[in-house]
Design a protein around this motif. Structure first.
Motif, PDB file in Angstrom:
ATOM      1  N   GLY A  35      -5.205 -12.457   1.239  1.00  0.00           N
ATOM      2  CA  GLY A  35      -4.700 -12.083  -0.092  1.00  0.00           C
ATOM      3  C   GLY A  35      -5.160 -12.995  -1.206  1.00  0.00           C
ATOM      4  N   ARG A  36      -5.063 -14.309  -0.974  1.00  0.00           N
ATOM      5  CA  ARG A  36      -5.411 -15.245  -2.059  1.00  0.00           C
ATOM      6  C   ARG A  36      -6.888 -15.187  -2.404  1.00  0.00           C
ATOM      7  N   GLY A  63     -12.537  -4.169  -4.359  1.00  0.00           N
ATOM      8  CA  GLY A  63     -11.858  -4.045  -3.067  1.00  0.00           C
ATOM      9  C   GLY A  63     -12.738  -4.444  -1.903  1.00  0.00           C
ATOM     10  N   PHE A 106       0.795  -1.227   0.000  1.00  0.00           N
ATOM     11  CA  PHE A 106       0.000   0.000   0.000  1.00  0.00           C
ATOM     12  C   PHE A 106       0.829   1.279   0.000  1.00  0.00           C
ATOM     13  N   HIS A 162      -8.450  -0.182 -10.888  1.00  0.00           N
ATOM     14  CA  HIS A 162      -7.846   0.106  -9.585  1.00  0.00           C
ATOM     15  C   HIS A 162      -6.517  -0.641  -9.534  1.00  0.00           C
ATOM     16  N   ALA A 216     -11.032 -10.834  -7.233  1.00  0.00           N
ATOM     17  CA  ALA A 216     -10.722  -9.666  -8.074  1.00  0.00           C
ATOM     18  C   ALA A 216     -10.645 -10.056  -9.542  1.00  0.00           C
TER      19      ALA A 216
HETATM   20  O1  UT7 Z   1      -6.963  -3.203  -3.156  1.00  0.00           O
HETATM   21  C1  UT7 Z   1      -7.760  -4.186  -2.597  1.00  0.00           C
HETATM   22  C2  UT7 Z   1      -7.648  -5.410  -3.335  1.00  0.00           C
HETATM   23  N1  UT7 Z   1      -6.407  -6.079  -3.010  1.00  0.00           N
HETATM   24  C3  UT7 Z   1      -5.983  -7.002  -3.827  1.00  0.00           C
HETATM   25  O2  UT7 Z   1      -6.591  -7.224  -4.850  1.00  0.00           O
HETATM   26  C4  UT7 Z   1      -4.776  -7.824  -3.430  1.00  0.00           C
HETATM   27  C5  UT7 Z   1      -5.042  -9.272  -3.752  1.00  0.00           C
HETATM   28  N2  UT7 Z   1      -4.008 -10.211  -3.364  1.00  0.00           N
HETATM   29  C6  UT7 Z   1      -2.736 -10.148  -3.833  1.00  0.00           C
HETATM   30  O3  UT7 Z   1      -2.389  -9.244  -4.563  1.00  0.00           O
HETATM   31  C7  UT7 Z   1      -1.796 -11.282  -3.500  1.00  0.00           C
HETATM   32  O4  UT7 Z   1      -2.508 -12.323  -2.898  1.00  0.00           O
HETATM   33  C8  UT7 Z   1      -0.614 -10.853  -2.570  1.00  0.00           C
HETATM   34  C9  UT7 Z   1       0.320  -9.936  -3.323  1.00  0.00           C
HETATM   35  C10 UT7 Z   1      -1.162 -10.193  -1.331  1.00  0.00           C
HETATM   36  C11 UT7 Z   1       0.170 -12.095  -2.160  1.00  0.00           C
HETATM   37  O5  UT7 Z   1       0.601 -12.817  -3.300  1.00  0.00           O
HETATM   38  P1  UT7 Z   1       0.439 -14.414  -3.323  1.00  0.00           P
HETATM   39  O6  UT7 Z   1       1.101 -14.895  -4.562  1.00  0.00           O
HETATM   40  O7  UT7 Z   1      -1.038 -14.688  -3.192  1.00  0.00           O
HETATM   41  O8  UT7 Z   1       1.280 -14.858  -2.082  1.00  0.00           O
HETATM   42  P2  UT7 Z   1       0.793 -15.772  -0.871  1.00  0.00           P
HETATM   43  O9  UT7 Z   1      -0.315 -15.163  -0.122  1.00  0.00           O
HETATM   44  O10 UT7 Z   1       0.561 -17.115  -1.454  1.00  0.00           O
HETATM   45  O11 UT7 Z   1       2.051 -15.812   0.078  1.00  0.00           O
HETATM   46  C12 UT7 Z   1       3.144 -16.602  -0.239  1.00  0.00           C
HETATM   47  C13 UT7 Z   1       4.203 -16.573   0.868  1.00  0.00           C
HETATM   48  C14 UT7 Z   1       3.679 -16.872   2.274  1.00  0.00           C
HETATM   49  O12 UT7 Z   1       4.634 -17.733   2.868  1.00  0.00           O
HETATM   50  P3  UT7 Z   1       4.392 -19.314   2.931  1.00  0.00           P
HETATM   51  O13 UT7 Z   1       3.161 -19.467   3.795  1.00  0.00           O
HETATM   52  O14 UT7 Z   1       4.194 -19.767   1.537  1.00  0.00           O
HETATM   53  O15 UT7 Z   1       5.642 -19.813   3.578  1.00  0.00           O
HETATM   54  C15 UT7 Z   1       3.731 -15.530   2.981  1.00  0.00           C
HETATM   55  O16 UT7 Z   1       3.986 -15.657   4.356  1.00  0.00           O
HETATM   56  O17 UT7 Z   1       4.826 -15.283   0.951  1.00  0.00           O
HETATM   57  C16 UT7 Z   1       4.906 -14.879   2.322  1.00  0.00           C
HETATM   58  N3  UT7 Z   1       4.832 -13.419   2.364  1.00  0.00           N
HETATM   59  C17 UT7 Z   1       5.910 -12.625   2.148  1.00  0.00           C
HETATM   60  N4  UT7 Z   1       7.187 -12.890   1.891  1.00  0.00           N
HETATM   61  C18 UT7 Z   1       8.036 -11.858   1.708  1.00  0.00           C
HETATM   62  C19 UT7 Z   1       3.753 -12.629   2.557  1.00  0.00           C
HETATM   63  N5  UT7 Z   1       4.106 -11.334   2.480  1.00  0.00           N
HETATM   64  C20 UT7 Z   1       5.444 -11.300   2.229  1.00  0.00           C
HETATM   65  C21 UT7 Z   1       6.365 -10.258   2.024  1.00  0.00           C
HETATM   66  N6  UT7 Z   1       7.640 -10.586   1.768  1.00  0.00           N
HETATM   67  N7  UT7 Z   1       6.012  -8.970   2.066  1.00  0.00           N
END
Ligand code: UT7
Length: 322
Positions: free
Chosen positions: A214-215, A310, A152, A249, A221
């Motif tokens: 997030g997922r 959102g 953000f 957005h 979305a």
């Molecule tokens: O504006 C409102 C609308 N918002 C959106 O549309 C956002 C929608 N969601 C997303 O954009 C994505 O889901 C994210 C960017 C938030 C995350 O991407 P992802 O590919 O879905 O990653 P994930 O949730 O599968 O996380 C993967 C891993 C996790 O670790 P484990 O459990 O696989 O070991 C997280 O703990 O990445 C880890 N993680 C991070 N690692 C490094 C989460 N945040 C971070 C970080 N840096 N900042």
């Protein structure tokens, strides 16, 4: 249109000093390279005010032509009243209606939709519509909050809408909400529900910072963006080939590219500036629209579609003939 962002640039590598993350993780998951963080003394109102002055100046109206202010934000300066009231005072607008809209990332299109109805019914002539946020003041800048913290940014964008006889027009707006998903993207406190206030020293910092599944949000979305864009196309008897630019957005570059793929268009037709500003919630669409105009990507009579998704969940689109 006009926009304002704080001068303070936070690059991905700056975040590495604050939490366990990496430039590679952030860029590959979201497309973000840097974002702006407001300093302690810069408020949502400050950014909204600057963006509004720019929009007023560029549109050539006088500020006292404005007869309504609608402002989208989830990071207002005060619990109440809204930032729109501060803006009204600062622009020296005497007693014109001013109110805030709390529809998160869809708030700018929701606000545009209301302004459009007021103008079309003849109840308003010139409406200032703003999306403004300093939400990075609410996020936890540590490893615990990293999934939100890296995404953000702060900023504001403003539009002047005016009744006129020329061809430029908001052709349609469609707004939606699916409230069963409130808890997938929310900030629980401060609020008035049990336990979400500072009652009996039950302060719990997790409740006072945003949470996002997030997922789940991502999955919804990529479904809702194309759906609401197609709704706008069908309503106006337009095909995707008629559209010059889609301005979504700015939630995630991967979401935008999924939208391009589902709509069967080139990546360049789905505008993106998320690499510079991150996700600025209600401000992202008016900032993107202003930059797209400044880059000469939108010309007179071009068809443009704005789309948002959102918290709520809320989602929305606006079809515009420029
Ligand atoms: O504006 C409102 C609308 N918002 C959106 O549309 C956002 C929608 N969601 C997303 O954009 C994505 O889901 C994210 C960017 C938030 C995350 O991407 P992802 O590919 O879905 O990653 P994930 O949730 O599968 O996380 C993967 C891993 C996790 O670790 P484990 O459990 O696989 O070991 C997280 O703990 O990445 C880890 N993680 C991070 N690692 C490094 C989460 N945040 C971070 C970080 N840096 N900042």
């Amino acid at each position: 249109m006009g926009f304002s962002v704080p001068g303070n640039i936070i690059k991905n590598n700056d975040l590495v000093q604050l939490m366990e993350t990496s430039d590679d993780w952030i860029q590959s998951r979201s497309g973000i390279k840097e974002r702006r963080w407001a300093d302690k003394n810069t408020t949502t109102f400050d950014l909204a005010h600057e963006a509004s002055l720019k929009a007023i100046s560029k549109s050539g109206i006088r500020s006292n032509d404005i007869d309504m202010i609608i402002l989208g934000t989830l990071s207002s300066d005060y619990f109440f009243p809204g930032v729109s009231a501060q803006l009204q005072e600062s622009l020296e607008l005497n007693n014109v209606g001013a109110f805030d809209i709390k529809a998160a990332c869809s708030a700018f299109i929701y606000s545009l939709s209301i302004a459009d109805q007021y103008i079309k019914t003849g109840m308003a002539k010139t409406v200032l519509v703003v999306g403004a946020e300093t939400q990075t003041k609410l996020i936890e800048k540590s490893t615990r909050g990293r999934d939100i913290a890296v995404l953000f940014g702060d900023g504001a964008g403003a539009a002047i809408l005016q009744r006129s006889d020329n061809q430029s027009e908001i052709l349609s707006t469609h707004i939606h909400c699916e409230g069963k998903n409130i808890k997938n993207l929310w900030m629980e406190a401060p609020g008035t529900s049990p336990g979400s206030w500072f009652e009996e020293n039950k302060f719990n910092s997790e409740r006072f910072t945003p949470y996002m599944n997030g997922r789940e949000v991502f999955r919804n979305a990529v479904k809702r963006f194309p759906e609401v864009i197609n709704e706008a196309l069908e309503f106006n008897n337009l095909s995707i080939d008629d559209i010059k630019l889609i301005i979504p957005h700015q939630a995630n570059y991967r979401i935008s590219m999924a939208v391009a793929e589902k709509m069967g268009v080139n990546a360049s037709m789905v505008y993106s500036n998320i690499h510079k500003y991150g996700n600025t919630t209600a401000a992202s669409i008016p900032i993107a629209l202003t930059e797209a105009l400044e880059e000469g990507l939108i010309m007179k009579n071009d068809y443009v579609i704005l789309a948002a998704f959102g918290a709520g969940y809320t989602w929305a689109s606006a079809a515009i003939r420029w």
